[in-house]
Design an enzyme around this catalytic site. Structure first.
Site, PDB file in Angstrom:
ATOM      1  N   ALA A  22       0.808  -1.223   0.000  1.00  0.00           N
ATOM      2  CA  ALA A  22       0.000   0.000   0.000  1.00  0.00           C
ATOM      3  C   ALA A  22       0.844   1.277   0.000  1.00  0.00           C
ATOM      4  O   ALA A  22       0.398   2.311  -0.503  1.00  0.00           O
ATOM      5  CB  ALA A  22      -0.942  -0.007   1.203  1.00  0.00           C
ATOM      6  N   ASP A 103      -5.514  -1.816  -6.303  1.00  0.00           N
ATOM      7  CA  ASP A 103      -5.938  -0.564  -6.937  1.00  0.00           C
ATOM      8  C   ASP A 103      -5.690  -0.498  -8.435  1.00  0.00           C
ATOM      9  O   ASP A 103      -6.122   0.439  -9.106  1.00  0.00           O
ATOM     10  CB  ASP A 103      -5.277   0.633  -6.241  1.00  0.00           C
ATOM     11  CG  ASP A 103      -3.754   0.507  -6.172  1.00  0.00           C
ATOM     12  OD1 ASP A 103      -3.139   0.010  -7.139  1.00  0.00           O
ATOM     13  OD2 ASP A 103      -3.170   0.912  -5.138  1.00  0.00           O
ATOM     14  N   HIS A 157      -3.617 -10.092  -4.342  1.00  0.00           N
ATOM     15  CA  HIS A 157      -4.863  -9.932  -3.577  1.00  0.00           C
ATOM     16  C   HIS A 157      -6.040  -9.544  -4.467  1.00  0.00           C
ATOM     17  O   HIS A 157      -7.058  -9.083  -3.977  1.00  0.00           O
ATOM     18  CB  HIS A 157      -4.671  -8.900  -2.459  1.00  0.00           C
ATOM     19  CG  HIS A 157      -3.725  -9.363  -1.381  1.00  0.00           C
ATOM     20  ND1 HIS A 157      -3.202  -8.525  -0.431  1.00  0.00           N
ATOM     21  CD2 HIS A 157      -3.204 -10.582  -1.128  1.00  0.00           C
ATOM     22  CE1 HIS A 157      -2.395  -9.215   0.378  1.00  0.00           C
ATOM     23  NE2 HIS A 157      -2.375 -10.468  -0.039  1.00  0.00           N
ATOM     24  N   CYS A 190     -25.829 -10.989  -9.622  1.00  0.00           N
ATOM     25  CA  CYS A 190     -25.572 -11.171 -11.047  1.00  0.00           C
ATOM     26  C   CYS A 190     -26.881 -11.554 -11.755  1.00  0.00           C
ATOM     27  O   CYS A 190     -27.848 -11.958 -11.111  1.00  0.00           O
ATOM     28  CB  CYS A 190     -24.545 -12.299 -11.143  1.00  0.00           C
ATOM     29  SG  CYS A 190     -24.125 -12.888 -12.766  1.00  0.00           S
ATOM     30  N   SER A 230       5.661  -1.826   1.767  1.00  0.00           N
ATOM     31  CA  SER A 230       4.825  -2.806   2.472  1.00  0.00           C
ATOM     32  C   SER A 230       5.304  -2.971   3.903  1.00  0.00           C
ATOM     33  O   SER A 230       6.511  -2.987   4.164  1.00  0.00           O
ATOM     34  CB  SER A 230       4.876  -4.167   1.762  1.00  0.00           C
ATOM     35  OG  SER A 230       4.158  -5.139   2.517  1.00  0.00           O
ATOM     36  N   SER A 231       4.342  -3.137   4.820  1.00  0.00           N
ATOM     37  CA  SER A 231       4.711  -3.378   6.216  1.00  0.00           C
ATOM     38  C   SER A 231       5.222  -4.807   6.397  1.00  0.00           C
ATOM     39  O   SER A 231       5.772  -5.136   7.441  1.00  0.00           O
ATOM     40  CB  SER A 231       3.499  -3.124   7.126  1.00  0.00           C
ATOM     41  OG  SER A 231       2.430  -3.977   6.756  1.00  0.00           O
ATOM     42  N   ASN A 255      11.037   1.406   2.331  1.00  0.00           N
ATOM     43  CA  ASN A 255       9.816   1.672   3.096  1.00  0.00           C
ATOM     44  C   ASN A 255      10.059   2.820   4.077  1.00  0.00           C
ATOM     45  O   ASN A 255      11.183   3.017   4.530  1.00  0.00           O
ATOM     46  CB  ASN A 255       9.405   0.409   3.882  1.00  0.00           C
ATOM     47  CG  ASN A 255       7.925   0.379   4.202  1.00  0.00           C
ATOM     48  OD1 ASN A 255       7.095   0.496   3.310  1.00  0.00           O
ATOM     49  ND2 ASN A 255       7.601   0.239   5.468  1.00  0.00           N
ATOM     50  N   VAL A 273       8.708   6.415  -1.430  1.00  0.00           N
ATOM     51  CA  VAL A 273       8.865   5.685  -2.699  1.00  0.00           C
ATOM     52  C   VAL A 273       8.987   6.606  -3.908  1.00  0.00           C
ATOM     53  O   VAL A 273       9.658   6.264  -4.884  1.00  0.00           O
ATOM     54  CB  VAL A 273       7.687   4.703  -2.949  1.00  0.00           C
ATOM     55  CG1 VAL A 273       7.740   3.538  -1.977  1.00  0.00           C
ATOM     56  CG2 VAL A 273       6.353   5.418  -2.870  1.00  0.00           C
TER      57      VAL A 273
HETATM   58  P1  OAD Z   1       0.388  -1.571   5.005  1.00  0.00           P
HETATM   59  O1  OAD Z   1      -0.612  -0.488   5.126  1.00  0.00           O
HETATM   60  O2  OAD Z   1       0.372  -2.633   6.036  1.00  0.00           O
HETATM   61  O3  OAD Z   1       1.855  -0.976   4.981  1.00  0.00           O
HETATM   62  C1  OAD Z   1       2.180   0.117   4.185  1.00  0.00           C
HETATM   63  C2  OAD Z   1       3.625   0.492   4.451  1.00  0.00           C
HETATM   64  O4  OAD Z   1       3.989   1.519   3.535  1.00  0.00           O
HETATM   65  C3  OAD Z   1       3.883   1.033   5.856  1.00  0.00           C
HETATM   66  O5  OAD Z   1       4.928   0.293   6.454  1.00  0.00           O
HETATM   67  C4  OAD Z   1       4.305   2.487   5.618  1.00  0.00           C
HETATM   68  O6  OAD Z   1       5.378   2.875   6.461  1.00  0.00           O
HETATM   69  C5  OAD Z   1       4.786   2.466   4.193  1.00  0.00           C
HETATM   70  N1  OAD Z   1       4.600   3.740   3.475  1.00  0.00           N
HETATM   71  C6  OAD Z   1       3.534   4.571   3.511  1.00  0.00           C
HETATM   72  N2  OAD Z   1       3.703   5.598   2.666  1.00  0.00           N
HETATM   73  C7  OAD Z   1       4.909   5.422   2.076  1.00  0.00           C
HETATM   74  C8  OAD Z   1       5.671   6.168   1.121  1.00  0.00           C
HETATM   75  N3  OAD Z   1       5.198   7.304   0.580  1.00  0.00           N
HETATM   76  N4  OAD Z   1       6.884   5.706   0.765  1.00  0.00           N
HETATM   77  C9  OAD Z   1       7.371   4.556   1.313  1.00  0.00           C
HETATM   78  N5  OAD Z   1       6.707   3.822   2.210  1.00  0.00           N
HETATM   79  C10 OAD Z   1       5.483   4.236   2.594  1.00  0.00           C
HETATM   80  O7  OAD Z   1       0.203  -2.171   3.524  1.00  0.00           O
HETATM   81  P2  OAD Z   1       0.571  -3.612   2.966  1.00  0.00           P
HETATM   82  O8  OAD Z   1       1.857  -4.105   3.489  1.00  0.00           O
HETATM   83  O9  OAD Z   1       0.394  -3.533   1.502  1.00  0.00           O
HETATM   84  O10 OAD Z   1      -4.716  -7.130   2.497  1.00  0.00           O
HETATM   85  O11 OAD Z   1      -0.598  -4.483   3.566  1.00  0.00           O
HETATM   86  C11 OAD Z   1      -0.721  -5.811   3.186  1.00  0.00           C
HETATM   87  C12 OAD Z   1      -2.160  -6.230   3.149  1.00  0.00           C
HETATM   88  O12 OAD Z   1      -2.805  -5.922   4.388  1.00  0.00           O
HETATM   89  C13 OAD Z   1      -3.018  -5.511   2.141  1.00  0.00           C
HETATM   90  O13 OAD Z   1      -2.872  -6.023   0.832  1.00  0.00           O
HETATM   91  C14 OAD Z   1      -4.398  -5.743   2.665  1.00  0.00           C
HETATM   92  C15 OAD Z   1      -4.128  -5.408   4.115  1.00  0.00           C
HETATM   93  O14 OAD Z   1      -4.996  -5.910   5.034  1.00  0.00           O
HETATM   94  C16 OAD Z   1      -5.888  -7.504   1.978  1.00  0.00           C
HETATM   95  O15 OAD Z   1      -6.735  -6.703   1.648  1.00  0.00           O
HETATM   96  C17 OAD Z   1      -6.051  -8.984   1.830  1.00  0.00           C
END
Ligand code: OAD
Length: 290
Positions: A22, A103, A157, A190, A230-231, A255, A273
């Site tokens: 995200a 997205d 996802h 549907c 990603s976290s 990150n 990023v």
């Molecule tokens: P997270 O929201 O868990 O993590 C986003 C990470 O991006 C965080 O560690 C932020 O520090 C970092 N971040 C935010 N803005 C940034 C920027 N401008 N530049 C660099 N880093 C930045 O998102 P995901 O790891 O994608 O699942 O979460 C994984 C999954 O958890 C998602 O796909 C979703 C969610 O629940 C489902 O919907 C199944």
């Protein structure tokens, strides 16, 4: 610096795979799930499970409409980070994008990057239309057209711009269905009578097997594995950087915040990023020139 070290590992012969989350879409205005002001601070994660969709589709959809508005309510476009990855792919520096995001922004960026290639785009549009009418295909997150020279984009996802009928398997553009749901048509169904589900992987739901399989193979075959925005707490994607490292890849993490995988990475680069990726790209271009 650290980014230069990472760039030094990347050349056209290396197999380079990027995993995004995200954070890469945050600068486009799509909120993240965790971290400051994350979506899961305003919404209860537990309301969006597959189990709830099954037992209470009406309630699920009502809440999902609100979540969808929060996530994708504003117009959004690829940012400099998506564009940099698309350009790296086009230039032969990136072999695949694995994304946890729903997205669609990597696809949009690839289209922008390939704008000159009209035939290629038409082909993709055809296949996208075909995909919308296909029945049961577990590989739908892996619908990158073959043979077009485009960098594969694997949506682990799913894609929140689409819905899928849980009975006949038809995929549809999500916008009109979400509009219907917002107008109180709950749960939206549907023509066949089946209930639509957002075409995303819900908590407690299996990821599309074929996509995960291909993502794992790419991960293990990579020479350089980049985890971006990603976290790294949600499986199976969270394990990919370690798996890549275990099979010999150089692992880089870009990150804003620390992740549980930082200790296992070769390079950790803490930056926005939209700063880091365009810079990485220009380092690669300079390397190629020099
Ligand atoms: P997270 O929201 O868990 O993590 C986003 C990470 O991006 C965080 O560690 C932020 O520090 C970092 N971040 C935010 N803005 C940034 C920027 N401008 N530049 C660099 N880093 C930045 O998102 P995901 O790891 O994608 O699942 O979460 C994984 C999954 O958890 C998602 O796909 C979703 C969610 O629940 C489902 O919907 C199944």
């Amino acid at each position: 610096d650290r980014l230069e070290r990472l760039a030094a590992e990347i050349d056209r012969d290396a197999t380079v795979v990027a995993l995004t989350g995200a954070g890469i879409s945050a600068p486009s205005g799509v909120p993240t799930f965790r971290g400051e002001d994350g979506v899961w601070e305003h919404f209860d994660e537990g309301q969006f499970t597959y189990g709830r969709f099954r037992s209470d589709p009406e309630g699920f959809w009502a809440d999902r409409v609100a979540l969808q508005r929060e996530l994708f309510g504003e117009e959004y476009e690829p940012n400099a980070a998506h564009e940099a990855l698309a350009a790296m792919g086009r230039d032969g520096y990136l072999d695949a994008v694995l994304t946890q995001n729903t997205d669609g922004l990597h696809r949009d960026a690839a289209d922008v990057a390939d704008r000159a290639d009209v035939a290629d785009r038409a082909d993709r549009a055809d296949r996208a239309a075909e995909d919308g009418n296909r029945g049961d295909d577990p590989g739908a997150g892996d619908d990158t057209p073959a043979g077009t020279g485009q960098t594969p984009i694997l949506e682990l996802h799913g894609n929140a711009r689409r819905v899928r009928c849980t009975d006949c398997g038809r995929r549809r553009d999500g916008d009109p269905i979400f509009d219907r749901a917002a107008d109180g048509d709950l749960p939206p169904t549907c023509d066949c009578g089946g209930i639509y589900k957002p075409d995303v992987v819900l908590f407690g739901e299996q990821l599309p097997g074929a996509v995960v399989q291909r993502a794992r193979t790419l991960t293990r075959d990579s020479d350089v594995f980049l985890a971006i925005g990603s976290s790294l707490v949600v499986e199976p994607a969270a394990s990919f950087p370690r798996e890549a490292g275990a099979t010999g890849a150089t692992v880089g993490i870009v990150n804003l915040e620390s992740t549980p995988v930082d200790g296992a990475a070769d390079v950790v680069y803490r930056d926005d990023v939209t700063e880091a990726l365009p810079r990485l790209r220009s380092l690669l271009e300079r390397g190629a020139d020099g």
